[in-house]
Design a protein around this motif. Structure first.
Motif, PDB file in Angstrom:
ATOM      1  N   ALA A 172       0.828  -1.207   0.000  1.00  0.00           N
ATOM      2  CA  ALA A 172       0.000   0.000   0.000  1.00  0.00           C
ATOM      3  C   ALA A 172       0.868   1.266   0.000  1.00  0.00           C
ATOM      4  CB  ALA A 172      -0.935  -0.004   1.210  1.00  0.00           C
ATOM      5  N   LEU A 173       1.951   1.265   0.772  1.00  0.00           N
ATOM      6  CA  LEU A 173       2.865   2.412   0.756  1.00  0.00           C
ATOM      7  C   LEU A 173       3.448   2.624  -0.638  1.00  0.00           C
ATOM      8  CD1 LEU A 173       4.901   2.084   4.098  1.00  0.00           C
ATOM      9  CD2 LEU A 173       3.074   3.704   3.560  1.00  0.00           C
ATOM     10  N   LEU A 174       3.798   1.543  -1.300  1.00  0.00           N
ATOM     11  CA  LEU A 174       4.343   1.654  -2.654  1.00  0.00           C
ATOM     12  C   LEU A 174       3.279   2.142  -3.635  1.00  0.00           C
ATOM     13  CD1 LEU A 174       6.475  -1.595  -2.633  1.00  0.00           C
ATOM     14  CD2 LEU A 174       7.350   0.731  -2.737  1.00  0.00           C
ATOM     15  N   ARG A 175       2.017   1.753  -3.440  1.00  0.00           N
ATOM     16  CA  ARG A 175       0.952   2.263  -4.290  1.00  0.00           C
ATOM     17  C   ARG A 175       0.803   3.786  -4.089  1.00  0.00           C
ATOM     18  NH1 ARG A 175      -3.894   0.377  -6.406  1.00  0.00           N
ATOM     19  NH2 ARG A 175      -2.651  -1.483  -6.900  1.00  0.00           N
ATOM     20  N   ILE A 176       0.925   4.238  -2.845  1.00  0.00           N
ATOM     21  CA  ILE A 176       0.848   5.678  -2.561  1.00  0.00           C
ATOM     22  C   ILE A 176       1.955   6.426  -3.282  1.00  0.00           C
ATOM     23  CG2 ILE A 176       1.145   7.384  -0.717  1.00  0.00           C
ATOM     24  CD1 ILE A 176      -0.304   5.426   1.137  1.00  0.00           C
ATOM     25  N   LEU A 177       3.176   5.893  -3.224  1.00  0.00           N
ATOM     26  CA  LEU A 177       4.287   6.526  -3.938  1.00  0.00           C
ATOM     27  C   LEU A 177       4.061   6.505  -5.437  1.00  0.00           C
ATOM     28  CD1 LEU A 177       7.575   5.431  -2.132  1.00  0.00           C
ATOM     29  CD2 LEU A 177       6.332   7.559  -1.949  1.00  0.00           C
ATOM     30  N   LYS A 178       3.533   5.402  -5.940  1.00  0.00           N
ATOM     31  CA  LYS A 178       3.276   5.302  -7.377  1.00  0.00           C
ATOM     32  C   LYS A 178       2.328   6.397  -7.836  1.00  0.00           C
ATOM     33  CE  LYS A 178       0.591   3.520 -10.903  1.00  0.00           C
ATOM     34  NZ  LYS A 178      -0.851   3.648 -11.199  1.00  0.00           N
ATOM     35  N   MET A 179       1.273   6.669  -7.078  1.00  0.00           N
ATOM     36  CA  MET A 179       0.320   7.703  -7.456  1.00  0.00           C
ATOM     37  C   MET A 179       0.958   9.087  -7.448  1.00  0.00           C
ATOM     38  SD  MET A 179      -2.339   5.928  -8.099  1.00  0.00           S
ATOM     39  CE  MET A 179      -3.489   7.281  -8.350  1.00  0.00           C
ATOM     40  N   ARG A 180       1.899   9.334  -6.538  1.00  0.00           N
ATOM     41  CA  ARG A 180       2.542  10.645  -6.485  1.00  0.00           C
ATOM     42  C   ARG A 180       3.592  10.815  -7.592  1.00  0.00           C
ATOM     43  NH1 ARG A 180      -0.308   9.357  -2.902  1.00  0.00           N
ATOM     44  NH2 ARG A 180      -1.136  10.678  -1.252  1.00  0.00           N
ATOM     45  N   PHE A 181       4.333   9.765  -7.878  1.00  0.00           N
ATOM     46  CA  PHE A 181       5.235   9.830  -9.032  1.00  0.00           C
ATOM     47  C   PHE A 181       4.432  10.012 -10.325  1.00  0.00           C
ATOM     48  CE2 PHE A 181       8.504   7.493  -6.414  1.00  0.00           C
ATOM     49  CZ  PHE A 181       9.499   8.443  -6.539  1.00  0.00           C
ATOM     50  N   ALA A 182       3.281   9.344 -10.415  1.00  0.00           N
ATOM     51  CA  ALA A 182       2.449   9.475 -11.611  1.00  0.00           C
ATOM     52  C   ALA A 182       1.932  10.907 -11.755  1.00  0.00           C
ATOM     53  CB  ALA A 182       1.282   8.498 -11.540  1.00  0.00           C
ATOM     54  N   HIS A 183       1.622  11.568 -10.635  1.00  0.00           N
ATOM     55  CA  HIS A 183       1.170  12.965 -10.699  1.00  0.00           C
ATOM     56  C   HIS A 183       2.279  13.861 -11.252  1.00  0.00           C
ATOM     57  CE1 HIS A 183       0.397  17.040  -9.084  1.00  0.00           C
ATOM     58  NE2 HIS A 183      -0.866  16.730  -9.332  1.00  0.00           N
ATOM     59  N   ILE A 184       3.517  13.630 -10.824  1.00  0.00           N
ATOM     60  CA  ILE A 184       4.650  14.393 -11.344  1.00  0.00           C
ATOM     61  C   ILE A 184       4.801  14.179 -12.842  1.00  0.00           C
ATOM     62  CG2 ILE A 184       7.181  14.504 -11.345  1.00  0.00           C
ATOM     63  CD1 ILE A 184       7.150  14.112  -8.381  1.00  0.00           C
ATOM     64  N   ASN A 185       4.745  12.926 -13.257  1.00  0.00           N
ATOM     65  CA  ASN A 185       4.927  12.613 -14.676  1.00  0.00           C
ATOM     66  C   ASN A 185       3.796  13.196 -15.528  1.00  0.00           C
ATOM     67  OD1 ASN A 185       7.214  11.215 -13.948  1.00  0.00           O
ATOM     68  ND2 ASN A 185       6.213   9.229 -13.924  1.00  0.00           N
ATOM     69  N   THR A 186       2.570  13.175 -14.985  1.00  0.00           N
ATOM     70  CA  THR A 186       1.446  13.761 -15.720  1.00  0.00           C
ATOM     71  C   THR A 186       1.617  15.267 -15.883  1.00  0.00           C
ATOM     72  OG1 THR A 186      -0.024  12.044 -14.853  1.00  0.00           O
ATOM     73  CG2 THR A 186      -1.054  14.017 -15.752  1.00  0.00           C
ATOM     74  N   THR A 187       2.101  15.922 -14.839  1.00  0.00           N
ATOM     75  CA  THR A 187       2.341  17.367 -14.920  1.00  0.00           C
ATOM     76  C   THR A 187       3.419  17.688 -15.942  1.00  0.00           C
ATOM     77  OG1 THR A 187       1.746  17.571 -12.570  1.00  0.00           O
ATOM     78  CG2 THR A 187       2.916  19.424 -13.583  1.00  0.00           C
ATOM     79  N   LEU A 188       4.490  16.890 -15.944  1.00  0.00           N
ATOM     80  CA  LEU A 188       5.571  17.139 -16.902  1.00  0.00           C
ATOM     81  C   LEU A 188       5.140  16.860 -18.336  1.00  0.00           C
ATOM     82  CD1 LEU A 188       8.749  15.723 -15.114  1.00  0.00           C
ATOM     83  CD2 LEU A 188       8.258  18.103 -15.662  1.00  0.00           C
TER      84      LEU A 188
END
Length: 428
Positions: free
Chosen positions: A216-232
């Protein structure tokens, strides 16, 4: 001299109130909302410290009574482990549980019990030692959420609802396995055997639930990295080209003029997430080694028992149910861990790939991209089990490949044992 104060109009007061409302953080952070039951279970069993929720974006250290409670619970469960270990090594204490027809099966079951105790004890000890680090990880994740909310007025999603489903499934599996084990024994079980089975189920459940929490912690990190990539991605050449081709598009939404300032925020956010990623790996790596070793051996012996049931005339519906439950539980948990590890790692390392496609029309933009890429190349991450092997999407396949190899060895031992028994019978 009178002051020229002008009272705001009702419309202005409405807009001011609306702006002030938008600046307010959510009353409950989504991490606590999505993982509340999981966190409560881990805190109640002493695997996580009983922290204080200071605000939506901060947790504080536990109070002294709660620290003492965590110490007490960890001491109790470790005492139970010693009790099970004593029963396991004492002849006759749990002999009723070893009802198999061959010595190979009994030795495999004995090693499986021992590995379960090792996995559980390692989880309890390491979680107790890293209790402050877990609070730090939670606070850093919450700080990232606060920064994103202040910057984008957006509350990030976690999609961690699976953790509660897995916990319920693990508890059902453990109780069902206890019932099957009791029904499999023809004689009346003694008190030690009942206690042994109950503690064994608790140990299994606690170790497995912590793996679900790690996923679950890794899923949380995945969603935040995905937000960065979507913004870029909004600054890539293809996206910028689409904006120019759409008539009447509001160019203030995202343009290259905001890229220098936005990229600095994203760069800092990416470094924070990488630091959290490594902290989670440091906290859980030894636990993962112990659990995956235990899960690997359990899957192997369970597959071996299935093979014996299918190839012999002693077919037991009880044993078949037990095998399928063990395989389903460990396979699902390992698949969940592998999937979330792989996704988080891919998103973390994918930022540089997205950044390489950023439309750098000016030299300043290109310099920013080059510096970010140079730093990202040096920061490529991998989630490992204490450095022994990498955990990613291919881990489950590697485990079953190793299971196949070890299964062949067990079958050969079984054949040797059967041939020896046949020789003994022929001599008689």
């Amino acid at each position: 001299m009178s002051s020229n104060k002008v009272k705001p109009s009702p419309i202005q007061r409405h807009h001011n109130g609306l702006n002030q409302f938008l600046r307010q953080p959510p009353t409950h952070n989504s991490i606590f909302k999505d993982m509340r039951i999981t966190l409560c279970v881990l805190k109640a069993t002493g695997l996580l410290p009983i922290y204080e929720e200071v605000s939506s974006y901060e947790v504080g250290p536990p109070t002294k009574p709660k620290i003492y409670y965590s110490f007490f619970i960890r001491g109790v469960v470790q005492t139970f482990t010693l009790f099970n270990l004593y029963n396991l090594v004492t002849p006759g204490s749990t002999g009723q549980l070893f009802y198999s027809y061959s010595d190979t099966d009994n030795v495999n079951k004995w090693i499986e019990y021992l590995l379960c105790m090792l996995s559980h004890s390692a989880t309890v000890i390491i979680c107790g030692r890293n209790s402050k680090l877990f609070i730090k990880i939670l606070n850093e994740i919450l700080k990232v959420d606060e920064d994103v909310f202040d910057r984008f007025r957006e509350t990030l999603k976690n999609k961690c609802g699976f953790s509660l489903k897995y916990i319920v499934g693990i508890c059902i599996c453990q109780w069902y396995l206890i019932v099957l084990r009791v029904l499999a024994v023809k004689d009346t079980l003694n008190v030690n055997s009942y206690i042994f089975l109950f503690i064994y189920a608790v140990q299994n459940g606690m170790a497995t639930i912590f793996i679900v929490f790690t996923a679950a912690l890794l899923r949380i990190l995945k969603m935040r990295f995905a937000h960065i990539n979507t913004t870029l991605k909004g600054y890539t050449y293809s996206e910028q080209h689409k904006l120019r081709r759409i008539p009447g598009r509001d160019r203030d939404v995202i343009t290259m003029d905001s890229f220098p300032e936005e990229s600095l925020f994203i760069y800092r956010l990416h470094n924070k997430l990488l630091r959290i990623y490594r902290s989670i790996n440091d906290c859980c790596s030894l636990i993962l080694v112990a659990y995956m070793g235990y899960a690997f051996y359990t899957i192997t012996t369970t597959t071996y028992n299935l093979f014996v049931q299918i190839t012999t005339q002693r077919l037991s519906f009880n044993v078949l149910q037990t095998c399928f439950v063990w395989l389903a539980m460990h396979t699902c948990v390992l698949a969940l861990l592998s999937k979330n590890c792989g996704q988080a790692t891919d998103e973390a390392n994918g930022t540089s790939q997205v950044l390489a496609r950023v439309y750098g029309a000016s030299k300043d933009h290109q310099n920013i991209v080059d510096k970010f890429l140079t730093k990202s190349i040096k920061q490529e991450v991998q989630f490992t089990a204490y450095g022994f092997f990498i955990i990613d999407n291919s881990t489950l396949f590697k485990i079953f490949s190793a299971v196949t190899t070890y299964l062949v060895i067990l079958i050969q031992f079984k054949q040797l044992e059967d041939s020896k028994m046949e020789d003994d019978w022929s001599k008689l």
